[in-house]
Design an enzyme around this catalytic site. Structure first.
Site, PDB file in Angstrom:
ATOM      1  N   THR A 107       0.828  -1.207   0.000  1.00  0.00           N
ATOM      2  CA  THR A 107       0.000   0.000   0.000  1.00  0.00           C
ATOM      3  C   THR A 107       0.858   1.252   0.000  1.00  0.00           C
ATOM      4  O   THR A 107       0.616   2.190  -0.775  1.00  0.00           O
ATOM      5  CB  THR A 107      -0.948   0.000   1.210  1.00  0.00           C
ATOM      6  N   ASN A 129      -5.934  -9.045  -8.294  1.00  0.00           N
ATOM      7  CA  ASN A 129      -6.024  -9.734  -7.022  1.00  0.00           C
ATOM      8  C   ASN A 129      -7.350 -10.430  -6.776  1.00  0.00           C
ATOM      9  O   ASN A 129      -7.461 -11.233  -5.853  1.00  0.00           O
ATOM     10  CB  ASN A 129      -5.754  -8.751  -5.875  1.00  0.00           C
ATOM     11  N   GLN A 159       0.457  -9.274  -6.187  1.00  0.00           N
ATOM     12  CA  GLN A 159      -0.101 -10.614  -6.349  1.00  0.00           C
ATOM     13  C   GLN A 159       0.730 -11.486  -7.271  1.00  0.00           C
ATOM     14  O   GLN A 159       0.629 -12.706  -7.229  1.00  0.00           O
ATOM     15  CB  GLN A 159      -1.527 -10.508  -6.901  1.00  0.00           C
ATOM     16  N   GLY A 189       5.843  -8.272   1.283  1.00  0.00           N
ATOM     17  CA  GLY A 189       6.367  -9.476   1.900  1.00  0.00           C
ATOM     18  C   GLY A 189       5.345 -10.552   2.177  1.00  0.00           C
ATOM     19  O   GLY A 189       5.585 -11.737   1.951  1.00  0.00           O
ATOM     20  N   HIS A 190       4.165 -10.184   2.680  1.00  0.00           N
ATOM     21  CA  HIS A 190       3.262 -11.205   3.207  1.00  0.00           C
ATOM     22  C   HIS A 190       2.577 -12.049   2.151  1.00  0.00           C
ATOM     23  O   HIS A 190       2.004 -13.088   2.466  1.00  0.00           O
ATOM     24  CB  HIS A 190       2.223 -10.561   4.135  1.00  0.00           C
ATOM     25  N   CYS A 214      -9.277  -6.546   1.301  1.00  0.00           N
ATOM     26  CA  CYS A 214      -9.175  -5.232   1.924  1.00  0.00           C
ATOM     27  C   CYS A 214     -10.524  -4.528   2.015  1.00  0.00           C
ATOM     28  O   CYS A 214     -10.661  -3.533   2.699  1.00  0.00           O
ATOM     29  CB  CYS A 214      -8.190  -4.355   1.148  1.00  0.00           C
TER      30      CYS A 214
END
Length: 385
Positions: A58, A144, A172, A193-194, A320
């Site tokens: 983001t 996504n 993604q 990262g996640h 989100c």
């Protein structure tokens, strides 16, 4: 998180050191950061000097969209337009809208086709309307919600004919499809990262050295003077480890996730045949582990809660936007009727997914669909009275 990323992060959390400090501990931390920068750069086909660490995708999207717009408009006030695909993540869409609301920008929402792929003719027409007025083009690498891969190389070619920089939200895509920043020709690319087994709260904006960027955060001048703040060295290390593994295992990951996804589709079709799959039907044109589908007569939220009660976690639209009672902007942009949009469900497969997980979904889904349809029929009957 990947076990290797957890191990790397825990090891660094136990050692003191600010990467901006000149003492021994600081120099050690700086070395870890720079080695991590090199590892991440290799994983995404970039130069280490092009990697700017952020707190996640983001922030990277906001820095790319707002930072580029402000820098380029300051250099030439005619540059007041940002061209954005209509299926972007809200980190890009809302950043562009903030420029409209607060800074007098004009956002052009570029249309997509029925599988969720950008219409290049619309992009070209929007640019050629007034090339000198365009500050930035932003088109994600892969969507996504439906997984459709976008024609990034063609977007770059069209925009660069007029000297316009291109940003791509690649959050993604990394670790799921081949991503090579240098070969793509992009000017800016966001990663996080996640999504690849790293920690939450760390990401990067990959930006060519000549990119025009105004910082969003001011302070110590870290990260090429465009992203101030003490670097989260443990998270950066874990992020780089995860990125390296994602790159090394990409081919196997694609094969494994594609097989799981196809087994899921085949199993659903055998039990609940009346459903529609959204996105590109060609495996080469979509992410391997993402499945977005609609069941006629079902409310997506009802189906989500019924499956959640069985230990199956899925989503309707973008994660989100969870809990927001509005239909997916992505599916609407693809031309789907609102009733079908509201019945959509997204199932995502990742590095922890197994055949047992697919079997669990197939065991629970038929009854959940039946109950959701029954509830929908009762609600429709009540509304008709």
């Amino acid at each position: 998180m990947l076990p290797q990323a957890i191990e790397a992060m825990v090891a660094e959390l136990s050692v003191v050191g600010n990467p901006s400090s000149l003492h021994t501990a600081g120099r050690r931390a700086r070395r870890v950061v720079e080695e991590s920068r090199e590892q991440l750069a290799r994983a995404v086909g970039a130069s280490p000097s092009e990697v700017v660490f952020t707190s996640g995708g983001t922030e990277a999207d906001n820095l790319a969209v707002k930072g580029t717009y402000r820098a380029r408009r300051a250099a030439d006030p005619r540059r007041h337009r940002v061209l954005v695909s209509s299926i972007e993540h809200h980190a890009v869409m809302d950043a562009a809208q903030a420029l409209v609301d607060d800074e007098g920008a004009e956002a052009v929402w570029l249309p997509v086709d029925a599988v969720g792929r950008l219409r290049l003719d619309a992009l070209r027409a929007a640019i050629e309307q007034d090339p000198a007025s365009v500050a930035l083009v932003s088109v994600m690498w892969a969507n996504n919600e439906v997984g459709t891969v976008q024609p990034v190389a063609e977007v770059v070619q069209i925009a660069h004919e007029h000297g316009i920089p291109v940003h791509s939200d690649s959050v993604q895509a990394v670790g799921k499809v081949p991503v090579d920043f240098a070969r793509s020709g992009l000017d800016l690319m966001s990663v996080t990262g996640h999504k690849i087994g790293g920690p939450v709260g760390v990401g990067a904006l990959v930006a060519v050295r000549g990119a025009e960027l105004s910082p969003l955060v001011h302070g110590g001048g870290q990260e090429r003077q465009v992203r101030s703040g003490t670097l989260d060295e443990p998270a950066i290390r874990a992020f780089a480890v995860a990125a390296g593994i994602a790159a090394d295992e990409l081919a196997g990951t694609r094969v494994r996730l594609t097989a799981l996804r196809e087994a899921l589709v085949a199993g659903i079709r055998a039990q609940v045949p009346d459903f529609v799959v959204h996105g590109d039907p060609d495996p080469a044109g979509r992410l391997p582990g993402l499945l977005n589908l609609s069941f006629e007569g079902c409310d997506g939220d009802s189906l989500l809660y019924l499956l959640d009660a069985q230990g199956i976690e899925c989503s309707t639209g973008s994660a989100c936007q969870a809990g927001v009672p509005q239909p997916s902007h992505v599916l609407l942009a693809m031309g789907m009727p609102e009733a079908e949009v509201r019945s959509a469900l997204r199932l995502s497969l990742g590095h922890t997914s197994t055949e047992a997980d697919v079997a669990a979904v197939l065991a629970a889904l038929p009854a959940a669909v039946a109950r959701a349809r029954g509830a929908g029929a009762v609600a429709a009957a009540g509304a008709g009275r």
